[in-house]
Enzyme design. Structure first.
Site, mmCIF file in Angstrom:
data_model
loop_
_atom_site.group_PDB
_atom_site.id
_atom_site.type_symbol
_atom_site.label_atom_id
_atom_site.label_comp_id
_atom_site.label_asym_id
_atom_site.label_seq_id
_atom_site.Cartn_x
_atom_site.Cartn_y
_atom_site.Cartn_z
ATOM 1 N N LYS A 170 -13.022 3.787 -2.965
ATOM 2 C CA LYS A 170 -13.237 3.737 -4.425
ATOM 3 C C LYS A 170 -11.851 3.589 -5.055
ATOM 4 O O LYS A 170 -11.138 4.558 -5.274
ATOM 5 C CB LYS A 170 -13.898 5.046 -4.873
ATOM 6 C CG LYS A 170 -14.761 4.980 -6.117
ATOM 7 C CD LYS A 170 -14.132 4.370 -7.331
ATOM 8 C CE LYS A 170 -13.366 5.306 -8.217
ATOM 9 N NZ LYS A 170 -12.561 4.612 -9.246
ATOM 10 N N GLY A 201 -15.560 1.261 -9.616
ATOM 11 C CA GLY A 201 -16.429 2.045 -10.509
ATOM 12 C C GLY A 201 -15.702 3.177 -11.174
ATOM 13 O O GLY A 201 -14.520 3.420 -10.921
ATOM 14 N N GLY A 203 -14.639 6.890 -11.923
ATOM 15 C CA GLY A 203 -14.420 8.026 -11.030
ATOM 16 C C GLY A 203 -15.455 9.127 -11.170
ATOM 17 O O GLY A 203 -16.013 9.605 -10.176
ATOM 18 N N VAL A 206 -19.092 7.259 -9.839
ATOM 19 C CA VAL A 206 -19.162 6.760 -8.470
ATOM 20 C C VAL A 206 -18.297 7.581 -7.512
ATOM 21 O O VAL A 206 -18.733 7.940 -6.407
ATOM 22 C CB VAL A 206 -18.744 5.271 -8.481
ATOM 23 C CG1 VAL A 206 -18.552 4.743 -7.089
ATOM 24 C CG2 VAL A 206 -19.775 4.437 -9.214
ATOM 25 N N GLY A 207 -17.055 7.905 -7.956
ATOM 26 C CA GLY A 207 -16.154 8.679 -7.102
ATOM 27 C C GLY A 207 -16.765 10.025 -6.764
ATOM 28 O O GLY A 207 -16.796 10.448 -5.604
ATOM 29 N N GLU A 245 -3.151 13.695 -2.245
ATOM 30 C CA GLU A 245 -1.808 13.311 -2.692
ATOM 31 C C GLU A 245 -1.863 13.318 -4.211
ATOM 32 O O GLU A 245 -2.503 12.452 -4.808
ATOM 33 C CB GLU A 245 -1.463 11.907 -2.215
ATOM 34 C CG GLU A 245 -1.409 11.784 -0.706
ATOM 35 C CD GLU A 245 -0.999 10.385 -0.279
ATOM 36 O OE1 GLU A 245 -0.634 10.230 0.883
ATOM 37 O OE2 GLU A 245 -1.053 9.454 -1.092
ATOM 38 N N CYS A 279 4.497 8.975 -8.870
ATOM 39 C CA CYS A 279 4.255 10.385 -8.563
ATOM 40 C C CYS A 279 5.552 11.085 -8.181
ATOM 41 O O CYS A 279 5.745 12.254 -8.440
ATOM 42 C CB CYS A 279 3.247 10.500 -7.438
ATOM 43 S SG CYS A 279 3.740 9.599 -5.963
ATOM 44 N N GLU A 378 3.063 16.684 -15.969
ATOM 45 C CA GLU A 378 3.437 15.335 -15.530
ATOM 46 C C GLU A 378 3.178 14.348 -16.668
ATOM 47 O O GLU A 378 2.058 14.254 -17.162
ATOM 48 C CB GLU A 378 2.585 14.951 -14.312
ATOM 49 C CG GLU A 378 2.967 13.625 -13.711
ATOM 50 C CD GLU A 378 2.039 13.195 -12.592
ATOM 51 O OE1 GLU A 378 0.807 13.308 -12.748
ATOM 52 O OE2 GLU A 378 2.538 12.740 -11.554
HETATM 53 P P1 NAD Z 1 -6.743 9.836 -11.575
HETATM 54 O O1 NAD Z 1 -6.712 11.153 -10.915
HETATM 55 O O2 NAD Z 1 -7.213 9.735 -12.966
HETATM 56 O O3 NAD Z 1 -7.685 8.838 -10.741
HETATM 57 C C1 NAD Z 1 -7.464 8.548 -9.359
HETATM 58 C C2 NAD Z 1 -8.761 7.996 -8.770
HETATM 59 O O4 NAD Z 1 -9.768 9.016 -8.792
HETATM 60 C C3 NAD Z 1 -9.342 6.815 -9.536
HETATM 61 O O5 NAD Z 1 -9.891 5.880 -8.633
HETATM 62 C C4 NAD Z 1 -10.445 7.478 -10.364
HETATM 63 O O6 NAD Z 1 -11.465 6.567 -10.746
HETATM 64 C C5 NAD Z 1 -10.967 8.528 -9.400
HETATM 65 N N1 NAD Z 1 -11.643 9.681 -10.002
HETATM 66 C C6 NAD Z 1 -11.529 10.151 -11.271
HETATM 67 N N2 NAD Z 1 -12.338 11.217 -11.454
HETATM 68 C C7 NAD Z 1 -12.966 11.444 -10.273
HETATM 69 C C8 NAD Z 1 -13.907 12.429 -9.811
HETATM 70 N N3 NAD Z 1 -14.361 13.402 -10.618
HETATM 71 N N4 NAD Z 1 -14.338 12.371 -8.533
HETATM 72 C C9 NAD Z 1 -13.880 11.400 -7.703
HETATM 73 N N5 NAD Z 1 -13.009 10.439 -8.082
HETATM 74 C C10 NAD Z 1 -12.545 10.464 -9.349
HETATM 75 O O7 NAD Z 1 -5.268 9.227 -11.398
HETATM 76 P P2 NAD Z 1 -4.677 7.874 -11.959
HETATM 77 O O8 NAD Z 1 -4.476 8.008 -13.433
HETATM 78 O O9 NAD Z 1 -5.457 6.715 -11.440
HETATM 79 O O10 NAD Z 1 -3.234 7.872 -11.215
HETATM 80 C C11 NAD Z 1 -2.148 8.602 -11.658
HETATM 81 C C12 NAD Z 1 -2.047 9.937 -10.932
HETATM 82 O O11 NAD Z 1 -1.941 9.734 -9.526
HETATM 83 C C13 NAD Z 1 -0.765 10.694 -11.300
HETATM 84 O O12 NAD Z 1 -1.073 12.041 -11.523
HETATM 85 C C14 NAD Z 1 0.118 10.538 -10.070
HETATM 86 O O13 NAD Z 1 1.083 11.540 -9.896
HETATM 87 C C15 NAD Z 1 -0.891 10.519 -8.980
HETATM 88 N N6 NAD Z 1 -0.330 9.881 -7.761
HETATM 89 C C16 NAD Z 1 0.052 10.663 -6.689
HETATM 90 C C17 NAD Z 1 0.642 10.073 -5.572
HETATM 91 C C18 NAD Z 1 1.099 10.882 -4.365
HETATM 92 O O14 NAD Z 1 1.441 10.307 -3.333
HETATM 93 N N7 NAD Z 1 1.121 12.207 -4.445
HETATM 94 C C19 NAD Z 1 0.828 8.699 -5.544
HETATM 95 C C20 NAD Z 1 0.429 7.942 -6.649
HETATM 96 C C21 NAD Z 1 -0.166 8.541 -7.752
#
Ligand code: NAD
Length: 468
Positions: A170, A201, A203, A206-207, A245, A279, A378
């Site tokens: 996803k 989709g 999050g 679908v997630g 992560e 990140c 963050e």
């Molecule tokens: P996000 O957490 O909003 O979304 C990440 C993914 O999770 C997306 O595909 C989203 O659709 C899905 N998602 C959202 N709600 C969900 C749920 N309830 N259940 C399952 N899936 C769900 O993050 P973002 O805005 O896409 O990315 C930025 C974030 O990612 C920042 O906080 C950044 O620090 C982090 N990040 C961490 C690393 C690492 O290696 N630690 C690397 C890159 C990004």
């Protein structure tokens, strides 16, 4: 203009059942570049069913077969690298030189994991004849963010394939064009059907459905700590394995003997890498009180030397933020910093003059107090918080005063002292006297505290069983 009306499931590009659409905007110039049809729970259920069916045969493939698949994936991405880069520049607004580096890093993951797999013992015989069997775990979920889309996807599917697991991916809906091209590479690599199945989709819909599904054995998630908590909670109900992560608020300590002419330009690059949407961004800078004025002057001077915009210019370092929501989020943090009394050394509120896209002003705050929102949360944009310290002990204490523990950075000429400071920063990876983040090794990869859990290695995808 790209119309994405199919999704890669069971080795084919099929029409999804979902009907919602998302318009994709180029964040650099705000032109509409595509539309994607989003999947729904029915599509997710189908993807899981296909992955479950494929697992029956894929889990029995030999190491040699899996090594060939990993090689073919590398080859397929290599062939289309320029197209993949162009998609990331257009959809994500990432400057070309950084984009190239990330795509190269992503494809290399397949070879790194293949080499690890070739040396991995999937069965161990103990001195008394007992055995440790390491069997593929099952159907796994990969949930990825929009920043560094190719890296996160490859980092999740490579160890799964090496272990003999199948995947339901996803990705972020904001990376739909990049994901579609990557899936074309999977198809061109003749990935056996059902080994990787993609569900674009929302999050929360679908997630979350995938996370809770009884046939998913492991969830490998990269994204925010907030969503990571939600996923952990849902996974815990069935004691599912998770690799997380998550976010960061990484410290960068400038020691009093640091070579400032190198350390300060580096500090800005560390903070503003991926336009701050990284990140691992070193977003909290700790400087000795005695060198504060000099460091402020250098920060302002170095910021002027950073190239912003013109994404295909090799020197370009900062681009736009991914979308309007992200731009507004960064603005609200800048506003909160000002309201709470931090001083704006550079940048500030509003769009960067001369740009149409989602360009925030790279902002440097001084006089930041540890309890301010900008110091604790963050921001995920080009905003750096500068703190002063009186003693190294105080710097380390402030650096560790966070719920996060993703990365850390130290600069100093006395290497033994710098190493000692680095070891006292409680984070997953800490760099000494280095410039921009140089790419984490694939295995092990782990964030400390609320920045993550799990290693993301082949072991994570295996069920260990002791037979005596
Ligand atoms: P996000 O957490 O909003 O979304 C990440 C993914 O999770 C997306 O595909 C989203 O659709 C899905 N998602 C959202 N709600 C969900 C749920 N309830 N259940 C399952 N899936 C769900 O993050 P973002 O805005 O896409 O990315 C930025 C974030 O990612 C920042 O906080 C950044 O620090 C982090 N990040 C961490 C690393 C690492 O290696 N630690 C690397 C890159 C990004």
């Amino acid at each position: 203009m790209m119309h994405i009306d199919t999704v890669y499931i069971n080795g084919e590009f099929v029409k999804p059942h979902g009907r919602k659409t998302l318009t994709l905007i180029n964040p650099d110039n705000l032109e509409t570049i595509g539309k994607v049809i989003l999947c729904d729970k029915k599509d997710a259920a189908y993807a899981i069913k296909c992955a479950k069916e494929a697992f029956k045969t894929f889990s029995k493939t030999s190491i040699r077969e899996r090594a060939e698949i990993l090689q073919r994936l590398y080859d397929a991405i290599s062939k289309r690298e320029d197209e993949l880069n162009a998609a990331a520049v257009q959809e994500y607004g990432s400057p070309i030189s950084a984009t190239r580096g990330r795509t190269r890093f992503a494809k290399n993951i397949f070879l790194t994991v293949r080499d690890k797999m070739n040396k991995f013992s999937f069965e161990q015989i103990l001195h008394d004849g007992s055995k440790i069997l390491k069997a593929p775990l099952g159907v796994t979920a990969a949930i990825s963010p929009w920043n560094a889309n190719y890296t996160h996807i490859c980092q999740k599917i490579a160890p799964a394939i090496a272990a003999g697991c199948t995947v339901v991916l996803k990705p972020s809906e904001y990376s739909a064009i990049e994901t579609q091209l990557l899936c074309e590479c999977f198809s061109e690599a003749r990935l056996p059907k059902g080994v990787v199945n993609v569900v674009n989709g929302i999050g929360e819909e679908v997630g979350s459905y995938i996370v809770k599904h009884k046939d998913i054995a492991l969830i490998n998630f990269t994204g925010s700590t907030k969503v990571g908590r939600e996923i952990s909670k849902n996974a815990a109900k069935m004691i599912k394995r998770t690799i997380l992560e998550l976010g960061g608020k990484s410290p960068n300590i400038i020691l009093d003997d640091a070579d400032l002419d190198t350390a300060i330009p580096n500090a800005l690059k560390i903070a503003f890498s991926n336009s701050g949407q990284a990140c691992h961004a070193g977003s909290r800078l700790f400087v000795p009180e005695s060198r504060f004025e000099q460091i402020c002057e250098l920060l302002v001077k170095s910021l002027k030397e950073i190239k912003i915009g013109a994404l295909y210019d090799e020197q370009c370092y900062i681009g736009p933020l991914i979308n309007e929501a992200q731009f507004n989020r960064v603005q609200s943090f800048i506003a909160s910093g000002i309201k709470e009394g931090a001083k704006v050394l550079a940048g500030g509120l509003g769009k960067l003059e001369g740009f149409n896209g989602y360009y925030a002003k790279p902002t440097i705050f001084t006089h930041v107090k540890p309890n301010m929102k900008i110091a604790r949360e963050e921001i995920f944009g080009p905003a750096l918080c500068v703190f002063t310290y009186k003693s190294v002990h105080e710097a380390i204490k402030l650096a560790n005063d966070t719920i996060y523990g993703l990365a850390g950075y130290v600069s100093g000429t006395d290497l033994n002292r710098a190493k000692s400071v680095a070891e006292q920063i409680f984070a997953g990876w800490v760099y000494i006297n280095k410039g921009v983040y140089e790419g984490k090794s694939v295995i092990p990869h782990v964030g400390a505290k609320q920045s993550g859990a799990g290693i993301n290695g082949i072991d994570d995808y295996l069920q260990f069983r002791f037979i005596s």
